[in-house]
Scaffold this motif. Structure first.
Motif, PDB file in Angstrom:
ATOM      1  N   PRO A   6       5.276  -7.339  -5.605  1.00 34.00           N
ATOM      2  CA  PRO A   6       4.624  -6.691  -4.928  1.00 34.00           C
ATOM      3  C   PRO A   6       3.714  -5.568  -5.102  1.00 34.00           C
ATOM      4  O   PRO A   6       4.321  -4.530  -5.469  1.00 34.00           O
ATOM      5  N   ALA A   7       2.304  -5.886  -5.141  1.00 32.06           N
ATOM      6  CA  ALA A   7       1.490  -4.636  -5.640  1.00 32.06           C
ATOM      7  C   ALA A   7       1.407  -3.411  -4.860  1.00 32.06           C
ATOM      8  O   ALA A   7       1.318  -2.251  -5.210  1.00 32.06           O
ATOM      9  N   SER A   8       1.671  -3.600  -3.303  1.00 35.11           N
ATOM     10  CA  SER A   8       1.741  -2.271  -2.486  1.00 35.11           C
ATOM     11  C   SER A   8       3.134  -1.454  -3.012  1.00 35.11           C
ATOM     12  O   SER A   8       3.052  -0.209  -2.880  1.00 35.11           O
ATOM     13  N   LEU A   9       3.758  -1.909  -3.768  1.00 34.77           N
ATOM     14  CA  LEU A   9       5.082  -1.136  -4.257  1.00 34.77           C
ATOM     15  C   LEU A   9       4.664  -0.658  -5.766  1.00 34.77           C
ATOM     16  O   LEU A   9       5.838  -0.150  -6.475  1.00 34.77           O
ATOM     17  N   GLY A  10       3.611  -0.984  -6.287  1.00 35.03           N
ATOM     18  CA  GLY A  10       3.482  -0.937  -7.601  1.00 35.03           C
ATOM     19  C   GLY A  10       4.070  -1.670  -8.846  1.00 35.03           C
ATOM     20  O   GLY A  10       4.296  -1.394  -9.857  1.00 35.03           O
ATOM     21  N   LEU A  11       4.542  -2.948  -8.445  1.00 39.65           N
ATOM     22  CA  LEU A  11       5.437  -3.782  -9.091  1.00 39.65           C
ATOM     23  C   LEU A  11       4.776  -4.973  -9.133  1.00 39.65           C
ATOM     24  O   LEU A  11       5.418  -6.198  -9.366  1.00 39.65           O
ATOM     25  N   ASP A  12       3.471  -5.330  -9.279  1.00 40.21           N
ATOM     26  CA  ASP A  12       2.613  -6.409  -9.725  1.00 40.21           C
ATOM     27  C   ASP A  12       2.407  -6.334 -11.313  1.00 40.21           C
ATOM     28  O   ASP A  12       1.619  -5.850 -11.976  1.00 40.21           O
ATOM     29  N   LEU A  13       3.510  -6.862 -11.918  1.00 42.26           N
ATOM     30  CA  LEU A  13       3.624  -6.941 -13.472  1.00 42.26           C
ATOM     31  C   LEU A  13       3.699  -8.032 -14.057  1.00 42.26           C
ATOM     32  O   LEU A  13       3.725  -9.177 -13.349  1.00 42.26           O
ATOM     33  N   SER A  14       3.310  -8.254 -15.218  1.00 40.24           N
ATOM     34  CA  SER A  14       3.242  -9.345 -16.020  1.00 40.24           C
ATOM     35  C   SER A  14       4.619  -9.829 -16.246  1.00 40.24           C
ATOM     36  O   SER A  14       5.651  -9.072 -16.341  1.00 40.24           O
ATOM     37  N   VAL A  15       4.806 -11.008 -16.658  1.00 38.71           N
ATOM     38  CA  VAL A  15       6.167 -11.780 -17.096  1.00 38.71           C
ATOM     39  C   VAL A  15       6.859 -10.789 -18.262  1.00 38.71           C
ATOM     40  O   VAL A  15       7.912 -10.547 -18.146  1.00 38.71           O
TER      41      VAL A  15
END
Length: 467
Positions: free
Chosen positions: A68-77
């Protein structure tokens, strides 16, 4: 005037026999870690093959983003593996540390002094070795913390591969070293690799930890309560700017690890027993799969021994760890008036010190944090960690093999259970009932031998049958 009566020696035995509960806990914990260590080795080899034979697909998977990008958690594997899965590893480390402090080897300050001093020296000397090397060679001091870590799972995997039956005291010393090492590694990450802090997210994580603690005090049970809460705490800690694995060790330290009336296991022991296989068998190997995939081309390998930063990592792991742990242990025994177990030798401590030079998981993590944004340097630092750990494994394996016959004899004596009651005989020798059981066992064996002797005598005295 009569001479004063000599007082018995008050010297503490270093690497003496463990208590029975500690021995049982150690056996269970190391069994899981050893299996996990073998899986870790397989994952590391798979990462190297994948990255070097199919580099484009390895990079594509490692760099694939989700969350979730809105929670700052759009991360790579790769990022999820380092910040997410390793939080599980550090949660187990936190529980281990708490148990050691309240019920294990670290509960007695005098007994704790030796492994703590050894672990501190085993982190300080590699840092000094690295710093000296890069200052002489004109390199960057940013990676000073890379060679300070010990990987217990990898070390135990080496023991499993070479088949050395270490005495329980040496295994316990190695595990305690690793636990203290993990604590200080977390402090290093928190203090030296935090640049910007989001105080609102940090306050939120702190509130979550308080709720976690209060639920523990209220004896609330149920994974459906704690798992969502742990995820929220982890997400807030990640967004605070402090490395998210800190959340894992903080929650681990909050668990109660002392047993109350009617409990066979404390909450900490019970949860650790459930989570440790997930950490050792899944979380750490997956982290290795997406962190150990470095290019091992001829140029990259050559740079490990020519570039001051990478050479500093190798020397720190192989030389610094060995000298630091062995030297710290030897000095500590002198100042604390401890004496080495008469069944062991200082060569055994030296071998364990060299084995602790295997610094895989946390060293890879710190290497990524120390040189963030510099992909080429990170790749070379990871190569140095792999080469340093492999060198330490081969060196320590050779030393341990030289004493394998002695280790096997000590291990068999520790595990002997002749009366087959589930408790090793060395823990029962002061029990009168044990001696009665053993007398009955020996009498039964003697009667069986006499019966076989009579049968053999009767067979030999029987006249030959006529042709």
């Amino acid at each position: 005037m009569a001479a004063p009566t000599p007082t018995p020696s008050s010297r503490r035995t270093f690497l003496g026999r463990l208590s029975l509960p500690e021995r049982n806990y150690l056996a269970d914990a190391l069994r899981t870690e050893t299996v996990g260590g073998v899986i870790l080795l397989v994952a590391a080899v798979a990462a190297l093959i994948w990255a070097n034979a199919f580099g484009s697909s390895y990079a594509a998977v490692s760099e694939f983003h989700f969350g979730p990008a809105s929670l700052g958690l759009d991360l790579s594997v790769e990022h999820w593996a380092a910040d997410g899965l390793l939080a599980i590893f550090f949660f187990v480390a936190g529980v281990e540390l708490k148990r050691e402090l309240v019920a294990g080897e670290l509960r007695d300050p005098k007994a704790a002094a030796l492994p703590v001093i050894a672990a501190l020296c085993g982190m300080a000397v590699p840092a000094v070795v690295y710093t000296a090397e890069v200052l002489i060679g004109g390199g960057s001091t940013d990676g000073w913390a890379v060679p300070t870590a010990t990987d217990i799972a990898f070390a135990l995997a080496v023991l499993a591969v070479i088949g050395t039956s270490l005495p329980n005291a040496l295994r316990a010393f190695l595990l305690t070293l690793a636990v203290v090492d993990d604590l200080f590694a977390i402090l290093i990450i928190a203090v030296f690799f935090t640049e910007k802090i989001n105080f609102m997210a940090l306050i939120g994580a702190f509130v979550g930890l308080v709720v976690f603690y209060l639920l523990q005090r209220a004896k609330v049970r149920g994974w459906y309560v704690y798992v969502p809460l742990a995820v929220v705490i982890w997400g807030l800690m990640y967004n605070s700017g402090i490395h998210a694995t800190i959340a894992g060790v903080a929650m681990g330290l909050m668990l109660r690890c002392t047993r109350q009336d009617g409990e066979t296991h404390s909450p900490g022991e019970r949860i650790e027993h459930l989570v440790r296989p997930l950490s050792a068998g899944v979380a750490v190997p997956l982290f290795a799969l997406f962190s150990a995939g470095v290019s091992l081309s001829g140029g990259a390998l050559a740079n490990v021994f020519t570039r001051p930063e990478t050479l500093g990592v190798v020397l720190g792991l192989v030389v610094g760890k060995t000298i630091g742990i062995f030297g710290g242990t030897w000095l500590a025994t002198r100042f604390t008036k401890a004496e080495l177990n008469k069944d062991l030798a200082w060569a055994d401590v030296f071998a364990i010190a060299s084995l602790a030079g295997i610094g895989f998981t946390v060293s890879l993590l710190i290497g990524e944090l120390a040189f963030v944004g510099d992909a080429d340097t990170i790749n070379e630092i990871k190569s140095a960690v792999l080469i340093g750990s492999l060198t330490a494994a081969l060196f320590s394996g050779t030393l341990l093999k030289l004493r394998v016959r002695k280790y096997r004899m000590l291990h068999e004596a520790e595990e002997l259970d002749e009366d087959q009651d589930g408790v090793p005989d060395v823990y029962e020798q002061g029990d009168p009932e044990y001696h009665l059981r053993m007398a009955a066992i020996h009498e039964k064996k003697a009667a069986e031998h006499r019966r076989l002797a009579r049968l053999a005598g009767a067979a030999s005295s029987k006249p030959d049958s006529p042709a």
